[in-house]
Design an enzyme around this catalytic site. Structure first.
Site, PDB file in Angstrom:
ATOM      1  N   CYS A  22      -0.617   1.529  12.061  1.00 34.00           N
ATOM      2  CA  CYS A  22      -0.217   1.003  10.751  1.00 34.00           C
ATOM      3  C   CYS A  22       0.139   2.117   9.773  1.00 34.00           C
ATOM      4  O   CYS A  22       0.331   1.862   8.590  1.00 34.00           O
ATOM      5  CB  CYS A  22      -1.316   0.127  10.157  1.00 34.00           C
ATOM      6  SG  CYS A  22      -2.870   0.991   9.847  1.00 34.00           S
ATOM      7  N   HIS A  42       3.198  10.976  -1.646  1.00 35.12           N
ATOM      8  CA  HIS A  42       3.010   9.700  -2.331  1.00 35.12           C
ATOM      9  C   HIS A  42       4.345   9.044  -2.654  1.00 35.12           C
ATOM     10  O   HIS A  42       4.562   7.855  -2.389  1.00 35.12           O
ATOM     11  CB  HIS A  42       2.191   9.925  -3.621  1.00 35.12           C
ATOM     12  CG  HIS A  42       1.968   8.686  -4.424  1.00 35.12           C
ATOM     13  ND1 HIS A  42       2.851   8.270  -5.411  1.00 35.12           N
ATOM     14  CD2 HIS A  42       0.989   7.760  -4.375  1.00 35.12           C
ATOM     15  CE1 HIS A  42       2.399   7.147  -5.942  1.00 35.12           C
ATOM     16  NE2 HIS A  42       1.274   6.816  -5.340  1.00 35.12           N
TER      17      HIS A  42
END
Length: 857
Positions: free
Chosen positions: A804, A429
């Site tokens: 992406c 993250h």
């Protein structure tokens, strides 16, 4: 049994002349560079080159024909030996000077130049020979000042240690020097060190034997180094030093007595004292730049007023200097534009987008980790997002230090100047968000231990407390003590010019992953061709929205959920209007809500208590609802399209916000055809259900607003099943965009947040060639992409394909996408320039291979 010695033939060494058979792959860069200098008629002393094969043979115990080699030089000539590997970055043994110095030469030089000069030369040679050839302790040969007493002590010390006199035969001296340098190159430590720098295991070493150009004559004599650019900025600037009666680079590098080259108010200069030599150096530098097509650093000596060029090598430079030099040389017509593009590494270009630690300063390294997001930052240590926000409110830069970050840390990361985590990998993250924000980030920092309760950071040598200053270098992965000097980003004219040239050539689109208007502005500034991924959930972590989001989560009925979402609708619509206006008609691909709902809830009892107060609900009810939402494996649970089907009100609200924003943007003069992407699809029926509701919302908005509306629907392919069933999914969508983060995670069965704990061991032992979350796995995950692309386009010829995920900005992924016929890649805003350059370089390489590359100069 000792190895039998045989003589090498004269073919194994070659005098460097303009026509001699000297090649980079057989004799190394230094030998080849010296030959080029000879061809340019620069005054290079006589030099002999030994090939890689000759050096290997010497290391294996064979004896060189020293009589033949020494006959190439005048009797009594002092010699130097320097390494010549294929790549200067691979290193090699240090140069050895004044070979041939002995009692006889000492007497001759004493008579000609004086005893102090002769003694200094002899003592220096005895010291270096004892240390680097005889491998004796250098402390035994230290001398504060050169003197006859120190020389005699050194000679006695040598004899005492080896039980034999210091060698007097120049041939013997040279043979031992060559043997020592050859064996040093073949040593285990040297081999590992150069392999770490990218050298192949079988990399060879050449050696050059050169006549010493004294630097110690009675007239103007000395040694110096000159270069013609600033190695940090690339600006044209003469730098270097000249040491009277000096020898070699060491004579000027740390010599306080060395003079300046150009006139300087701080002291004497070569330009003032020897203007002819200075003028010649300028001329030689200009010749090297034009003919060698490089900015070179020249090592030179003056011997009784005569200038000699001993060596030249490419100036070691920072990334910002490399860009300026490449662009300037192309604009000056020395190299072509495509050559300028090929001289810049994509990674090096990425460094220019952020502040960097000034390489001229000192570093006190506290810890090292994975360089997850480039750039540098100085700030006070904070251990929580709330502390980061408070620090930012006071105008005090801070570094957020966490064991690992979670979605609720988004606001703290926005407030911080940099992030360090104790755990995590390149797609954790912290790493992903750091790259998206352009925030320097280091993950998996070894040597750090966080004591959150005591608000302390333990590094082994130090205990740092909240508020203490540190610097992080996200480009190298180093955490540094205190505040160090930083260089500002180099988004200057050469940077823009280089990327303009790249855009003229590349043949694949580059979009940006942008979740907020701020991200979109950055992406637009870097000339992204649209937004390839807008993760809408990041919009919900702002304080005012988070409360409403939590009310929706705690709603008991569909009607109550819709009521809460009705309050979020204008916020989402405002976000999308701003995104559309920033992108000025460029495509914007919006991913519908993806994460599991538990990510929006507090994870501590205190946080749950505060939430109960905010919602005016009993703590027991809030706790029970949080427990109901908890999942054993949330990343494979109720998220993505599964959430959109079971709680369709969420996607209905988002679709309405997108369509109303598109109509409003068109009314304001910024027409857009929004792209809506459904996440985590694995079955065609999922697409059918969501598509039906989105079409219904679109029809309702058209009627309500009385306006035309068009949109494109697509799928984010991030499950293996979606890739395999692409043919049937493609019947209902206009594009497939591959989310390679989750697709890699599901294909491998690895957690991208936890794999960093063992991934280095896997790579070291050859299980994986690279971390698949860092470099796209072309064989496994790549095969799924190829299958999906082929099946999808077989079903729908005009299907748009893209990547992406975080892989989208890497040159390896762009190469894969080009070969597979993808339409574009999408990456973090700060990786857009990197992707633009990488795409151009791939086009150049492909066209060069076909020999059809046009010259843009």
């Amino acid at each position: 049994m000792p190895m039998k010695s045989t003589n090498l033939t004269l073919v194994d060494y070659t005098e460097i002349t303009g026509s001699a058979p000297i090649a980079l792959r057989t004799h190394g860069w230094r030998a080849k560079c010296l030959q080029r200098l000879v061809r340019l008629d620069l005054p290079v002393p006589r030099t002999i080159a030994l090939s890689f094969d000759a050096v290997r043979a010497i290391a294996a115990g064979q004896v060189l024909n020293m009589n033949g080699l020494m006959s190439k030089f005048d009797a009594g000539q002092l010699l130097s030996v320097r390494p010549s590997s294929e790549n200067p970055d691979w290193g090699g043994p240090g140069a050895l000077l004044n070979i041939g110095m002995n009692d006889e030469r000492h007497a001759a030089i004493s008579e000609r130049l004086g005893e102090p000069v002769a003694t200094a030369l002899y003592l220096r040679f005895v010291q270096t020979y004892a240390q680097h050839v005889a491998r004796l302790d250098p402390d035994l040969f230290e001398a504060r000042e050169p003197s006859l007493a120190a020389l005699h002590a050194a000679l006695r010390g040598y004899e005492a240690e080896l039980e034999e006199p210091f060698p007097q035969d120049p041939k013997h001296q040279l043979a031992e020097v060559l043997r020592s340098m050859a064996r040093a190159w073949e040593g285990t430590s040297a081999r590992l060190l150069r392999q770490a720098k990218g050298a192949p295991a079988e990399a060879g070493l050449g050696l050059v034997v050169q006549a010493m150009a004294g630097g110690f004559g009675t007239g103007a004599s000395g040694a110096g180094v000159i270069q013609f650019i600033d190695p940090v900025t690339g600006v044209s600037q003469i730098t270097g030093r000249y040491a009277v009666h000096g020898q070699g680079r060491d004579a000027v590098s740390d010599n306080p007595q060395a003079m300046y080259l150009r006139r300087d108010r701080r002291g004497p200069s070569l330009e003032e004292q020897h203007p002819d030599a200075f003028t010649q150096l300028l001329r030689h530098g200009a010749i090297c730049r034009e003919k060698l097509r490089e900015e070179m650093q020249i090592e030179f000596t003056l011997e009784n007023g005569h200038l000699w060029v001993l060596d030249a090598l490419k100036v070691q430079r920072s990334s910002r200097a490399a860009v300026r030099v490449a662009v300037t040389m192309a604009e000056d017509g020395i190299i072509t534009r495509k050559e300028a593009l090929m001289r810049i590494t994509p990674r090096g270009l990425g460094e220019l987008l952020h502040r960097q630690v000034d390489p001229r300063g000192k570093r006190d390294v506290l810890a090292r980790g994975l360089a997850a997001s480039p750039g540098a930052a100085v700030g006070q240590i904070v251990f929580s997002s709330s502390a980061a926000q408070a620090s930012a409110a006071r105008g005090e830069p801070c570094i957020l230090v966490r064991r690992e970050t979670a979605p609720e840390d988004i606001r703290g990361m926005h407030a911080a100047s940099g992030v360090v985590t104790e755990r995590g990998g390149m797609t954790s993250h912290a790493a992903v968000i750091g790259r998206g924000l352009g925030l320097p980030c280091i993950v998996s920092a070894s040597g750090l231990r966080i004591d959150a309760r005591a608000r302390e950071l333990h590094t082994g040598r130090h205990v740092l407390r909240e508020g203490d200053l540190i610097t992080i270098d996200g480009t190298t992965g180093e955490v540094l003590m205190g505040a160090v000097d930083l260089l500002e980003p180099a988004l200057d004219a050469p940077f823009s010019t280089l990327l303009d040239w790249a855009d003229e050539l590349r043949d694949i689109g580059v979009r940006a992953n942008a979740d907020t208007p701020a991200d979109a502005r950055i992406a637009r500034g870097f000339l992204a061709e649209g937004i390839g991924l807008c993760r809408t959930e990041h919009m919900f972590f702002e304080d005012d929205r988070l409360t409403v989001m939590r009310e929706m989560i705690f709603a008991d009925t569909s009607k109550d959920r819709a009521a809460a979402l009705e309050r979020l609708l204008p916020m989402q619509r405002s976000d999308f209007i701003e995104l559309f206006e920033i992108m000025q008609g460029l495509p914007v691909c919006i991913r519908l809500f993806d994460p599991p709902l538990h990510e929006f809830l507090p994870h501590t009892r205190e946080g749950l208590r505060q939430l109960a107060d905010a919602l005016d609900k009993p703590l027991s009810e809030v706790t029970r609802r949080a427990e109901e939402l908890a999942e054993f494996n949330p990343m494979l649970g109720m998220r993505g399209v599964r959430l959109g089907i079971t709680m369709p009100e969420i996607y209905d609200m988002q679709a309405r916000a997108i369509f109303e924003a598109a109509i409003e943007s068109a009314r304001r003069g910024a027409p857009v055809v929004p792209e809506i992407m459904i996440p985590l699809v694995s079955a065609m029926r999922e697409v059918e259900l969501v598509k039906a509701r989105i079409d219904a919302v679109a029809a309702a908005v058209r009627i309500e607003k009385g306006a035309a509306l068009d949109y494109r629907l697509g799928v984010m392919v991030e499950t293996p099943r979606a890739a395999l069933r692409a043919a049937e999914i493609a019947q209902h969508v206009t594009f497939l965009s591959f989310g390679t983060n989750d697709l890699t995670q599901m294909t491998y069965g690895l957690s991208r947040d936890d794999a960093g704990r063992f991934m280095s061991y896997y790579v070291q032992h050859g299980v994986f060639p690279e971390d698949p979350f860092h470099v796209l796995d072309a064989e496994g995950v790549g095969e799924l992409l190829l299958i999906a692309a082929e099946r999808g386009r077989r079903s729908r010829k005009d299907l748009t394909l893209s990547i992406c995920g975080e892989h989208g900005g890497s040159p390896e992924s762009i190469a894969f996408c080009r070969a597979a016929g993808f339409d574009y890649v999408s990456c973090s805003p700060f990786r857009v320039p990197v992707a633009r350059l990488a795409a151009a370089q791939l086009t150049i390489s492909a066209r060069d291979a076909q020999n059809t590359m046009p010259d843009l100069r």
